[in-house]
Write an enzyme that holds these catalytic residues in place. Structure first.
Site, mmCIF file in Angstrom:
data_model
loop_
_atom_site.group_PDB
_atom_site.id
_atom_site.type_symbol
_atom_site.label_atom_id
_atom_site.label_comp_id
_atom_site.label_asym_id
_atom_site.label_seq_id
_atom_site.Cartn_x
_atom_site.Cartn_y
_atom_site.Cartn_z
ATOM 1 N N HIS A 24 -8.096 -6.108 7.431
ATOM 2 C CA HIS A 24 -7.819 -5.025 8.358
ATOM 3 C C HIS A 24 -8.064 -5.472 9.928
ATOM 4 O O HIS A 24 -9.373 -6.105 10.214
ATOM 5 C CB HIS A 24 -8.809 -3.658 8.153
ATOM 6 C CG HIS A 24 -8.176 -2.488 8.942
ATOM 7 N ND1 HIS A 24 -7.170 -1.694 8.204
ATOM 8 C CD2 HIS A 24 -7.965 -2.037 10.146
ATOM 9 C CE1 HIS A 24 -6.934 -0.704 8.867
ATOM 10 N NE2 HIS A 24 -7.327 -0.845 10.180
ATOM 11 N N GLY A 36 -1.215 -7.595 7.316
ATOM 12 C CA GLY A 36 -0.024 -7.033 7.424
ATOM 13 C C GLY A 36 0.372 -6.856 8.865
ATOM 14 O O GLY A 36 1.275 -7.684 9.325
ATOM 15 N N HIS A 37 -0.173 -5.958 9.549
ATOM 16 C CA HIS A 37 0.234 -5.468 10.949
ATOM 17 C C HIS A 37 0.353 -6.659 11.910
ATOM 18 O O HIS A 37 1.461 -6.866 12.321
ATOM 19 C CB HIS A 37 -0.514 -4.354 11.332
ATOM 20 C CG HIS A 37 0.052 -3.808 12.698
ATOM 21 N ND1 HIS A 37 0.790 -2.782 12.549
ATOM 22 C CD2 HIS A 37 -0.477 -4.058 13.985
ATOM 23 C CE1 HIS A 37 1.296 -2.386 13.925
ATOM 24 N NE2 HIS A 37 0.392 -3.045 14.655
ATOM 25 N N HIS A 41 0.945 -1.195 0.081
ATOM 26 C CA HIS A 41 0.005 -0.203 -0.035
ATOM 27 C C HIS A 41 0.968 1.132 0.028
ATOM 28 O O HIS A 41 1.057 1.710 1.071
ATOM 29 C CB HIS A 41 -0.975 -0.236 1.073
ATOM 30 C CG HIS A 41 -1.947 1.317 1.349
ATOM 31 N ND1 HIS A 41 -3.232 0.939 1.889
ATOM 32 C CD2 HIS A 41 -2.011 2.243 0.745
ATOM 33 C CE1 HIS A 41 -3.879 2.063 1.498
ATOM 34 N NE2 HIS A 41 -3.231 2.899 0.960
ATOM 35 N N GLU A 99 -2.628 -1.886 -2.929
ATOM 36 C CA GLU A 99 -3.607 -0.961 -2.372
ATOM 37 C C GLU A 99 -3.380 0.417 -2.499
ATOM 38 O O GLU A 99 -2.286 0.849 -2.508
ATOM 39 C CB GLU A 99 -4.048 -1.508 -0.983
ATOM 40 C CG GLU A 99 -4.369 -2.807 -0.695
ATOM 41 C CD GLU A 99 -4.457 -3.053 0.664
ATOM 42 O OE1 GLU A 99 -4.937 -3.966 1.035
ATOM 43 O OE2 GLU A 99 -4.012 -2.182 1.518
#
Length: 237
Positions: free
Chosen positions: A190, A213-214, A43, A70
């Protein structure tokens, strides 16, 4: 089968903190694929605080699975993706200075704009995914805009999951069913994590892909990236 796309933004954030090439973002993406990731997500943002535009160009020839980019479809972003031609572009409504995605598109209010963007992607042979909330009408609007998929914004699910999993997942079950009915593929992303992913996957039908991701990179600090990807894949098995 639900694919796992690993978002490597946080790896780039760590690299950028020193201004050198450690960790090596390109090698990390290649290694994630070797371990079992079904795709790589990036992103890039205008300020280049994690993945930079030049990273995207360097990653393109290296990625052998699906490459998902993204971003907000600004002229600069569209120029990038039309040159790189990833497998998928996920359109998000983030402002340029947004810390992270915090809401989905109001697709109806932005239908003319999104339809134009989706047409450009389709003409370039790129699959389009629109990032909406779970209102069923939003999926219908995304289909009317010509999108191929929706990526359901799952932070509300992650927030409610610890106290009421069934209530948390119910809107996503309905949204996925509506999206499938109107001919859209279903992605999600998310705040999905090892804590909540398996339950989400067990309840939400027609789920093509999750982009994480995170949480995944944070887990890798303790588990290592190899074991972490395997654990996330197990949640989707």
């Amino acid at each position: 089968m639900t694919n796992l796309s690993v978002n490597i933004n946080k790896v780039a954030t760590l690299r950028n903190a020193r201004g050198e090439n450690v960790p090596d973002v390109q090698q990390f993406a290649v290694d994630c694929e070797k371990i079992g990731a079904n795709g790589i997500t990036v992103h890039p943002r205008p300020d280049g605080r994690h993945i930079k535009y030049e990273d995207v160009f360097m990653l393109r020839p290296l990625i052998k699975t699906e490459f998902n980019i993204e971003g907000y479809p600004s002229p600069e972003f569209m120029d990038l993706v039309l040159k790189v031609k990833p497998a998928q572009v996920t359109l998000v409504p983030d402002a340029p200075d947004a810390l992270t995605s915090s809401a989905g598109w109001d697709v109806k209010a932005n239908s003319k704009f999104l339809t134009s963007i989706v047409e450009q992607l389709r003409d370039a042979g790129i699959r389009s995914s629109i990032f909406p909330d779970t209102d069923p009408d939003t999926s219908r609007d995304a289909a009317n805009a010509g999108a191929d998929r929706v990526e359901l914004y799952t932070k509300p699910y992650a927030d409610l999951y610890p106290t009421d999993p069934e209530k948390a997942v119910a809107p996503f079950v309905e949204a996925a069913r509506v999206a499938h009915k109107v001919g859209l593929g279903v992605n999600a992303g998310h705040d999905l994590s090892l804590e909540n992913l398996e339950f989400f996957h067990s309840r939400v039908p027609y789920l093509n892909e999750v982009s994480i991701g995170h949480s995944l990179i944070s887990d890798a600090l303790y588990l290592g990236i190899s074991d972490t990807i395997k654990k996330y894949k197990k949640c989707l098995s």
